[in-house]
Design an enzyme around this catalytic site. Sequence first.
Site, mmCIF file in Angstrom:
data_model
loop_
_atom_site.group_PDB
_atom_site.id
_atom_site.type_symbol
_atom_site.label_atom_id
_atom_site.label_comp_id
_atom_site.label_asym_id
_atom_site.label_seq_id
_atom_site.Cartn_x
_atom_site.Cartn_y
_atom_site.Cartn_z
ATOM 1 N N LYS A 33 52.629 62.304 29.565
ATOM 2 C CA LYS A 33 51.087 61.902 28.767
ATOM 3 C C LYS A 33 50.808 60.809 28.622
ATOM 4 C CE LYS A 33 49.537 64.869 24.882
ATOM 5 N NZ LYS A 33 48.551 65.864 25.707
ATOM 6 N N PHE A 89 38.751 20.805 40.103
ATOM 7 C CA PHE A 89 38.916 21.221 41.346
ATOM 8 C C PHE A 89 37.934 21.046 42.552
ATOM 9 C CE2 PHE A 89 36.781 25.637 43.503
ATOM 10 C CZ PHE A 89 37.809 25.528 44.306
ATOM 11 N N ASN A 123 39.744 33.754 36.404
ATOM 12 C CA ASN A 123 39.004 32.410 35.296
ATOM 13 C C ASN A 123 37.601 32.264 34.572
ATOM 14 O OD1 ASN A 123 38.282 29.576 36.005
ATOM 15 N ND2 ASN A 123 38.284 29.515 38.327
ATOM 16 N N THR A 150 52.981 67.809 28.824
ATOM 17 C CA THR A 150 53.127 66.856 27.903
ATOM 18 C C THR A 150 52.956 66.764 26.611
ATOM 19 O OG1 THR A 150 50.382 67.391 27.831
ATOM 20 C CG2 THR A 150 51.109 66.629 30.171
ATOM 21 N N ASP A 151 52.388 67.657 25.834
ATOM 22 C CA ASP A 151 53.084 67.916 24.365
ATOM 23 C C ASP A 151 54.232 67.818 24.400
ATOM 24 O OD1 ASP A 151 50.788 68.553 22.468
ATOM 25 O OD2 ASP A 151 52.552 69.885 21.435
ATOM 26 N N ARG A 155 37.726 19.511 34.241
ATOM 27 C CA ARG A 155 36.829 20.425 33.697
ATOM 28 C C ARG A 155 38.041 21.053 32.228
ATOM 29 N NH1 ARG A 155 37.507 25.413 38.341
ATOM 30 N NH2 ARG A 155 40.132 25.347 38.943
ATOM 31 N N HIS A 200 34.940 31.197 33.094
ATOM 32 C CA HIS A 200 34.208 29.965 33.824
ATOM 33 C C HIS A 200 33.980 29.339 32.694
ATOM 34 C CE1 HIS A 200 35.140 30.399 37.658
ATOM 35 N NE2 HIS A 200 34.211 31.637 37.267
ATOM 36 N N GLN A 250 44.917 29.212 41.321
ATOM 37 C CA GLN A 250 45.442 29.103 42.148
ATOM 38 C C GLN A 250 47.414 28.515 42.063
ATOM 39 O OE1 GLN A 250 42.763 29.000 43.334
ATOM 40 N NE2 GLN A 250 42.186 30.467 44.778
HETATM 41 O O1 LIG Z 1 40.291 27.302 39.974
HETATM 42 C C1 LIG Z 1 39.569 27.711 41.221
HETATM 43 N N1 LIG Z 1 39.906 28.039 42.151
HETATM 44 C C2 LIG Z 1 39.186 29.395 43.138
HETATM 45 O O2 LIG Z 1 39.074 29.984 43.702
HETATM 46 C C3 LIG Z 1 38.200 28.643 42.360
HETATM 47 N N2 LIG Z 1 36.695 29.223 42.766
HETATM 48 C C4 LIG Z 1 35.713 28.758 41.941
HETATM 49 O O3 LIG Z 1 33.923 28.726 42.147
HETATM 50 N N3 LIG Z 1 36.222 28.128 41.056
HETATM 51 C C5 LIG Z 1 37.363 27.790 40.933
HETATM 52 N N4 LIG Z 1 38.280 27.283 40.567
#
Ligand SMILES: O=c1[nH]c(=O)c2[nH]c(=O)[nH]c2[nH]1
Length: 296
Positions: free
Chosen positions: A12, A158, A244, A57-58, A175, A246, A218
Site C-alpha cells: 500500500k 562558477f 540548481n 494491501t488493505d 552569484r 537558477h 558539484q
Molecule cells: O554549479 C554549477 N554547476 C554546473 O554544472 C553548472 N552548469 C551551469 O550552467 N551552471 C552551473 N553551476
Amino acid sequence: MAITLGPNQYGKAEVRLVTVDRSGPVHHVKDLTVSTSLRGELAATHLTGDNSVVVATDTQKNTVYAFAKQTPPGEIEDFALRLGRHFVDAFSHIDQARILIDEHGWDRIPVDGKPHDHAFSRSGDEKRTTAVTVADGRAWVVSGLRDLVVLKSTGSEFHGFPRDRYTTLAETDDRILATAVTARWRYQGEDIDWHKSFHEIRRIMLETFANLHSLSLQQTLYAMGEAVLKQRREVAEVRLSLPNKHHFLVDLSPFGLTNDNEVFYAADRPYGLIEGTVLRDDAEDAGLAWYSLPEF
Ligand SMILES: O=c1[nH]c(=O)c2[nH]c(=O)[nH]c2[nH]1
C-alpha cells in the site's frame, strides 16, 4: 521463447497517518506518510491469479493504523522496523519487506509568546524520510530528508567551464546559489539515536552549505557528504540530489539602471540537476539497503 516473472513487490502506497499523543495536557502530533512493499513467493498470483499467499494491501494499511494505536510510532526508523519485521515474521511466504516513511513537520503556534498546547502550523515542505528493508533476519536503514530549500546570496562562483559555439553562459565570481536538498544516508548498525543523528546530519549539511565558498554546486555536494561522513561514524554513505535553482540577473539597462547583483529572476525550469554519492571506504556492505530505491 520463454517469458518469466522478474523482480516484483507489492503493497500500500502513501498511507496517511496522523497520531495524537494525548497523555498530558500538551499534545504531540506525528504526521506520517507510510508505504509498505512486500516481496516473496508471489509467482502464483501473477501467473494464475491464486491469491492464497497475498497479504492484501488493505490489510497492510490496517496494520499501519493498528500498530500506531498499540505502540506510539516514535522515531520513523523504529516504526518502520516494527512494521517490516511484523510482515516478514507473520507470513512465511513473505521474505522481504520495505517500509518507506515520510514525516511532515508541525510547529506549535505561539500564543502570547508561548507555544500552544494543541494548535500547530505546518513547518513547511521539508520532509524527514526513511526507507527500511527487512530480510534474512536483519534490516537496512536509509534515512534522509527532502525539499530542504536553501539559498546563499553570495559566496558562490562558477567559471572555468569549456566554451564552444553553443555556450552563452557568462562566467561569474558572485552569484546566488540555491537548491532544494534531497539527501539519503545509509546507516551501519541499528543501535542508533535516530532523532539525534538526523538533527546532527541536517545541521552538518546546512553549515557546510553556508560556510563553503562554492566554485560549483558539484563541489558543494561533495563537501556536504564528506562533512557528514567525517563527523558521523554511524553513516556509511550519503546520496544527494541537488537541483540548481537558477537566479538570473535581470537586465535593467533599458531603464537606465544598473544591477549590482541585487535584482534577480528566480527561474522555475529548466534547472541543473547535480547528483552524487559520497562513500567511506571502510563501510559495511550495502546489502539490500538501496534495492528498488531511486539511484539518488
Ligand atoms: O554549479 C554549477 N554547476 C554546473 O554544472 C553548472 N552548469 C551551469 O550552467 N551552471 C552551473 N553551476
